[in-house]
Design a protein around this motif. Structure first.
Motif: not given
Length: 381
Positions: A240-267
């Protein structure tokens, strides 16, 4: 269908210009946006360097500004040559095409390795350092398929997902972005991987000085480069608090596509990626999800005109704005970011005057620059 490496186009710096650019970006309070404004105003880095002390004084600096010396810049260039690296300017042919289009693109990159890899359309792959076996395996699979389709795969050389993506694409072309200097890669355990990258079809890039030890605050800057070079960013396992989410936010600001692989809600490692999907990221369960979305972008010519060049007719007017103009701009600024165009409209002052005063304040350490070209007054003013 992916893209292939393109012939670069743009300016070519002379070695004298390259040295002056390095001095300017290594001087105090000169970031990418300030660098661009200085070049646009004075016409060359050499003239801008001469102007720095006076501009800083007029901006109200508490102490004289440190201007990087010619000897310092020459030593850094010599160190780069000794380790097989070099400096590439933002408008030059070997500068990653998509990166030059972002707001505040680094004026100079230190690069090492196979230059054409930086010109191919790129997919960013980021995720958890403490990745699961299945997460690392799936990230490697997706990265490998992107490499086969003609994309460079860019990541941050970290443990876990980053390392898996790099290893999977050594034969196709991978880009490692460093948070420290080219001679200070992190983490130490991935030094053999970095050597494989730069000795093969891969590339390492950084905007940090030679000898710079990476600190916590430098990793978001590294993430910014990953998001800027890539046409799309894939997140595999992110808390929930990771550098990957910072990267994703920046990608969105730059107009890039953001992809995410779903995972278990328990992980907990999947909480961030699952949240990205809720917020509109492209749900990714296989290579086709990524490649089909990227295909239209990779067919577009992403080579833009240089965002920094040394103009033939610079303004070069060093005349200090009068007291009333400077006071009006200071009164209009606050700790709340504002667009420069709004500042110009509000004060009614000529744009050249506003930009010059902002340069003075910036070089004096009294101005903060934000994404989207916004500025704010530093706290305490």
């Amino acid at each position: 269908m992916g893209g292939t490496a393109r012939e670069g186009t743009g300016i070519v710096l002379t070695e004298r210009q390259r040295l002056a650019w390095l001095r300017l970006i290594r001087s105090d309070n000169v970031g990418p946006s300030t660098f661009r404004d200085l070049i646009n105003h004075f016409g060359s880095a050499e003239r801008a360097l001469d102007a720095l002390p006076e501009l800083s004084r007029r901006g109200g600096a508490a102490r004289p500004i440190r201007v990087a010396s010619r000897e310092e810049a020459e030593r850094e260039m010599e160190r780069a040559v000794r380790i097989g690296a070099r400096f590439v300017g933002v408008g030059e042919p070997d500068y990653p095409p998509a990166l030059r289009q972002i707001d505040g693109a680094p004026p100079l990159l230190c690069v090492k390795g196979h230059a054409p890899t930086g010109l191919a359309p790129a997919l960013g792959v980021v995720g958890a350092r403490n990745a699961s076996v299945s997460g690392a395996k799936f990230a490697a699979y997706l990265a490998r398929e992107a490499g086969k389709a003609g994309y460079s795969v860019i990541s941050g050389l970290a443990r876990g997902i980053d390392a898996a993506a790099h290893r999977a694409t050594l034969d196709f072309g991978t880009i490692a972005v460093l948070a420290g200097g080219m001679d200070k890669p992190y983490p130490p355990e991935n030094l053999p991987l970095l050597a494989e990258i730069v000795e093969g079809r891969g590339l390492a890039i950084t905007e940090m000085p030679l000898g710079w030890e990476p600190r916590a605050r430098d990793f978001p800057r590294r993430n910014r480069l990953i998001a800027g070079v890539a046409l799309g960013l894939l997140v595999v396992e992110a808390a929930a608090r990771s550098g990957s989410l910072i990267s994703a936010r920046l990608a969105g600001e730059f107009g890039r596509l953001v992809f995410a692989v779903p995972g278990s809600p328990l992980d907990p490692r999947s909480e961030g990626a699952n949240r990205l999907i809720k917020d509109g990221a492209i749900l990714t369960t296989g290579p086709a999800d990524v490649l089909e979305a990227l295909a239209p972008l990779s067919r577009i010519d992403h080579v833009a005109p240089p965002v920094v060049d040394e103009p033939e007719r610079p303004e070069t007017d060093m005349t200090a704005p009068d007291h009333r103009a400077r006071a009006a701009i200071l009164d209009a600024l606050s700790p709340t970011p504002v667009e420069i165009d709004d500042l110009i409209r509000y004060t009614g002052l000529p744009p050249a005057t506003v930009y010059l005063v902002l340069l003075e304040l910036d070089l004096a350490g009294r101005l903060h620059r934000h994404s989207g070209g916004r500025v704010s007054l530093a706290l305490g003013d």
